[in-house]
Scaffold this active site. Sequence first.
Site, PDB file in Angstrom:
ATOM      1  N   GLU A 108      32.827  31.766  44.838  1.00 18.15           N
ATOM      2  CA  GLU A 108      32.911  31.068  46.133  1.00 18.15           C
ATOM      3  C   GLU A 108      32.682  29.567  45.945  1.00 18.15           C
ATOM      4  O   GLU A 108      33.354  28.746  46.555  1.00 18.15           O
ATOM      5  CB  GLU A 108      31.893  31.672  47.114  1.00 18.15           C
ATOM      6  CG  GLU A 108      32.322  33.080  47.536  1.00 18.15           C
ATOM      7  CD  GLU A 108      31.303  33.787  48.411  1.00 18.15           C
ATOM      8  OE1 GLU A 108      30.115  33.806  48.038  1.00 18.15           O
ATOM      9  OE2 GLU A 108      31.705  34.319  49.455  1.00 18.15           O
ATOM     10  N   GLU A 128      30.864  41.757  45.759  1.00 13.66           N
ATOM     11  CA  GLU A 128      29.810  42.018  46.748  1.00 13.66           C
ATOM     12  C   GLU A 128      29.858  43.430  47.309  1.00 13.66           C
ATOM     13  O   GLU A 128      28.826  44.050  47.576  1.00 13.66           O
ATOM     14  CB  GLU A 128      29.901  41.000  47.896  1.00 13.66           C
ATOM     15  CG  GLU A 128      29.374  39.604  47.551  1.00 13.66           C
ATOM     16  CD  GLU A 128      30.395  38.693  46.882  1.00 13.66           C
ATOM     17  OE1 GLU A 128      31.427  39.202  46.393  1.00 13.66           O
ATOM     18  OE2 GLU A 128      30.159  37.478  46.847  1.00 13.66           O
TER      19      GLU A 128
END
Length: 702
Positions: A108, A128
């Site tokens: 990210e 995730e």
Amino acid sequence: MAEAPVVRLEKDGDIGVIIVNYPPVNALGPGVADGIIECLNKANGDPSIKAMVLMGDGRSFIAGADIRGFGTGRKRPPLGERTYDVMDRSPKPVVAAIHGYALGGGLENAMGCHYRIAVESAKVGLPEVLIGILPGGGGTQRLPRLAGPQVALDMIVSGRHVPAPEALKLGILDEVIPDSANLRQAAVAKARAVADIRPLPRVRDRDCKADPAIFDAMRKSIARRARNQKAPYHCILAVEAACTLPFDEGMKREQELFQELENADEAKALRYAFFAEREVAKLPDLPPGIVPYDFRKPAVIGAGTMGGGIAMSFADFGYDVRIMDASTEALNRGMERIRNNYATSVKRGSLAQDEMERRLARIHPVAGYDGIEDCDVVVEAVFERMDVKKPVFARLDEVVNKDAFLFSNTSALDMDELAAVTKRPEKVAGTHFFSPANVMKLLEVVRPKKASPETLVTAMAMGKKIGKISAMAGNTDGFVANRSRAPFNSEMVILLEEGCLPEQVDKVMVDFGYPMGPFAVGDLAGLDIGAEGRKRRAAADPNYRKLPIADKLVEMGRYGQKTGAGWYRYEKGDRTPHPDPEVAAIIRQVAAEMGVPQRSFTDQEILRRLLFSSVNEACKILEEGKAYRTSDVDVMWLHGFGFPRYRGGLFYWADGIGVREVYNQIANWHQQYGDRWRPSALLRQLAESGTPFRDAKPAPFA
Ligand code: 3H9
């Protein structure tokens, strides 16, 4: 002395190099995000710096948020003030320089940079979902803009790690350089080359449109494996938001969805599983610092189903492996089976044809012991009988290089007895693979009394090197995994005597989250296999609880799928199990002969009868010092038996019920059913002291 900062800014001429140093994997632990922001601000405020590089010290770029911080009420800066927001506002370009892993928050941050360069061996991903959450740092909004919504959906819902060359093709990376190149130098050169480009290319400014049908298609495709789970569906919703909302609105939606997941039971259980899988590698009673032997020449003895699967595991992870069988026919059959297994993967699209050929070329068939003298690690996988294995071990001991390790793929035999036929018992251990050996992740390393620490760490490391999760088990009948599972296997048949049907039990376990019910699994594996084990145990133990219904089916030749009938019946060429009235009749008949009254069962009773029996046995294993930790048993159940990961594992699940309630129920069943439900002393002690299973202190390893 002042502690080294977790993020520092260095200058490379006119380029500011921001370096994260938070060992071992540069997770975004305390101070890291703040440190990155501070360095970005400093570099932007320094007129002698024209552009920046963001990189990691040590093994990795950034492996993601610090998972230990989840669920602890940690504070995050509000939206608009996070690292990637600062990058978005940065007047100077930032280049991410990636080696090792850029996962989760790592990727990210890299997507917040204006350019991304990586070495060939690097991997990127948003894993995730595997810990029950979704990418909560803009990943669900930036990846669809960078790689397209379909690719983003696939990556975010699967959590897979994408190798750098593939990430380059997908548009996630701008450049990939060879491993041998100097990443810092290349990134600094890139930063210099783009220093004057304006406007700066920001991922947030890209368009993101999708055919709405892709989201429903994804929901449908995961319906089976994502049963009972929320995170995969929330991932889809978040990517959908990226395609329907303006960027900042999408970020808000991602945030809301993230918050719904972070403290849910699913995420807690998956975090537990993540750390349990790391803990299991630790052998606390061995002297520290023992280095595993770096083997290069593995051999597998026996070209049967297990031997073939083990050889494939070595080949899959880049090892040249020899596979030996005494008979040429068996060897040819084994190689044929290996080829067919690979060909099935190619047909399914999970393996490329040229990769299949490369792997096959690493498996070298050898007829006879002469071809394996120089091997440094040997995994014996011949027929599971002591009288068959002993002469093989004795011969291996004579023939194979004196320093080689001799491992046995046994699922129950006494490893001390087997080690004793060699002159190198310190170099012998059990390595119990689960079937199919090239697919199942668990490797139980069985510890005979005389095994040296080097042998044990080498066996554990061997598992890791071939993609397994290794777990240490004591030398007890069935070791840890199968011994703890054995009462479950008996109990499921005893339930039938009392009035259940196989399809009812299977439904309860599938609803619980198992991919298949235990009776359907039995039919797949073959009922004759279990019958062998029962015979052996009955001969050894006069109190052994017989299972007349299971024995009757085997007597009738109902071996499962391979004979078209077992606990279920099967249509020709079809693996779908159909409930069989004939089985129901056999059950009624045997129960009547045994004089067992019939009754009905709730789903909860079925579930608890099966799993509590195993909890009790696993406690006995721990009190005998045959396993290190309750969490090791959990890891074995996750990777050996398909226990639903989002329930953490056998003990984690039992802790959710509470140790007292588990004990009280087991004590009741002890009264009702007798000795097979005798509560373990450790269980009683935990219940009396109100200590959860996760804090149990097993006896020292014996
Ligand atoms: C995330 O990023 C959320 C964001 O979207 C938004 C946030 C708001 N945290 O596995 P190893 C420890 S979620 C804390 O044996 P390897 C690990 O416990 C995160 N600790 O090494 C172990 O400690 P110990 C998304 C972590 O080389 C040590 O590091 N990222 C973390 O076999 C070595 O680990 C992930 O899910 C972490 N993130 O494999 C990646 N990662 O020595 C999770 C590792 O005390 N990590 N540790 O036992 C991995 O998949 C593997 O560790 C990795 C390295 C592939 C990186």
